[in-house]
Scaffold this motif. Structure first.
Motif, short mmCIF file in Angstrom:
data_model
loop_
_atom_site.label_atom_id
_atom_site.label_comp_id
_atom_site.label_asym_id
_atom_site.label_seq_id
_atom_site.Cartn_x
_atom_site.Cartn_y
_atom_site.Cartn_z
N HIS A 1 8.01 5.48 -9.62
CA HIS A 1 7.43 5.35 -10.96
C HIS A 1 7.54 3.91 -11.47
O HIS A 1 8.43 3.17 -11.09
CB HIS A 1 8.15 6.29 -11.94
N ARG B 1 1.23 7.06 -6.56
CA ARG B 1 0.17 8.06 -6.81
C ARG B 1 0.67 9.47 -6.52
O ARG B 1 0.34 10.42 -7.22
CB ARG B 1 -1.05 7.79 -5.92
N GLN B 2 1.51 9.59 -5.50
CA GLN B 2 2.02 10.91 -5.11
C GLN B 2 3.21 11.35 -5.96
O GLN B 2 3.74 12.44 -5.77
CB GLN B 2 2.40 10.90 -3.62
N ASP C 1 0.84 -1.21 0.00
CA ASP C 1 0.00 0.00 0.00
C ASP C 1 0.87 1.26 0.00
O ASP C 1 0.54 2.25 -0.65
CB ASP C 1 -0.93 0.00 1.23
N LEU D 1 2.13 1.84 -3.53
CA LEU D 1 1.09 2.33 -4.44
C LEU D 1 0.75 3.79 -4.13
O LEU D 1 0.53 4.59 -5.04
CB LEU D 1 -0.15 1.43 -4.37
N ARG D 2 0.79 4.16 -2.85
CA ARG D 2 0.55 5.57 -2.49
C ARG D 2 1.70 6.45 -2.99
O ARG D 2 1.48 7.52 -3.57
CB ARG D 2 0.40 5.69 -0.97
#
Ligand code: KMH
Ligand code: ZN
Length: 275
Positions: A164, A159-160, A152, A155-156
């Motif tokens: 990459h 997103r931030q 998690d 993945l955060r």
């Protein structure tokens, strides 16, 4: 199904020759062990450095010697240096081997208890900083996740905008302090990934071969090696890293899964360039 990528974790930082005399320390031992694993089907060598007496090393000279010796025997193998190092190493010590611009390196994606009073520290800033160092040097990242919260976190951070794609995960399951390596744990981890991510599974101790089999069946990849497990089967010490790789290669054959060579592994993982 894609061909199976087998990674061999030769020595790690914690296991010793007292536990299993096959654990390699010296440059010659490491190169011979890498060659055995590669000949048995490993296309990636996960590399920690040791001094001749077995102490974990982070000296860049030692990594350079090891990489040169492994390259002599296995010219096309993918060398994945650790940036996890050993417990207690600083961020810069752990990043030292990345100055050699290896093709691949691990990025450890969260903190966890490591047995007794030990803690394997990977703060959010460690992950951001080390991830950015790897990306800026164009070193392919393997995202080591010891439990679901680590996935998690990755993945955060994606997103931030801190990390990459390509996202290639390694689920290291069965560490005392992390997630166990039951089938349901593996399924939970793999089902949490985005569709275009790839993953490999490293089962610690008794979980090594049961998890390897789950991953072979579900289309994932596999890591084995003396860093993770010292036994070929219950009560029988492995004589070499090659023996552990051979056991997984046999399992893959029984399940009809072909083994990837290093160039096939590069293509499956979407690695940027072949060095
Ligand atoms: N030696 C462990 C504390 C890695 O290689 O990235 C950490 C480890 C992880 O082995
Ligand atoms: Zn390691």
């Amino acid at each position: 199904m894609e061909k199976l990528i087998i990674t061999c974790a030769l020595t790690g930082a914690e296991v010793t020759k007292l536990q299993n005399p096959a654990v390699p320390y010296t440059v010659d031992e490491m190169a011979a062990s890498a060659y055995g694993a590669y000949s048995a089907g490993a296309s990636i060598i996960h590399l920690h450095a040791r001094e001749d007496d077995g102490r974990p090393a982070y000296r860049i000279e030692r990594f350079a010697e090891l990489i040169a010796a492994i390259r002599m025997k296995c010219p096309d193998v993918i060398i994945q240096v650790t940036t996890g190092g050993a417990l207690g190493m600083s961020r810069n010590e752990r990043l030292a081997p990345t100055d050699l611009l290896p093709e691949m390196a691990t990025l450890d994606c969260g903190t966890l208890n490591f047995g007794g009073d030990d803690i394997f520290i990977n703060t959010e800033n460690d992950i951001k900083h080390m991830g950015q160092v790897l990306e800026s040097k164009q070193i392919f990242k393997e995202l080591e996740c010891f439990e679901k919260g680590h996935v998690d976190t990755v993945l955060r951070l994606v997103r931030q905008g801190y990390l990459h794609a390509p996202l290639h995960f390694s689920f290291v399951l069965g560490v005392n302090g992390g997630m166990t390596g039951e089938e349901r744990d593996f399924i939970f981890m793999k089902d949490s990934l985005p569709k275009d991510a790839t993953y490999s599974v490293a089962g610690i101790g008794r979980y090594e071969f049961s998890l390897a089999e789950h991953s072979i069946i579900h289309g994932g990849h596999v890591r084995v090696g003396l860093e993770d497990n010292l036994y070929l089967e219950k009560g029988v010490l492995a004589k070499s890293n090659a023996e552990l790789v051979k056991k997984v290669a046999g399992m893959a054959e029984r399940h009809g899964r072909l083994i990837a060579n290093p160039d096939e592994a590069r293509s499956i993982l979407g690695m940027r360039k072949v060095k």
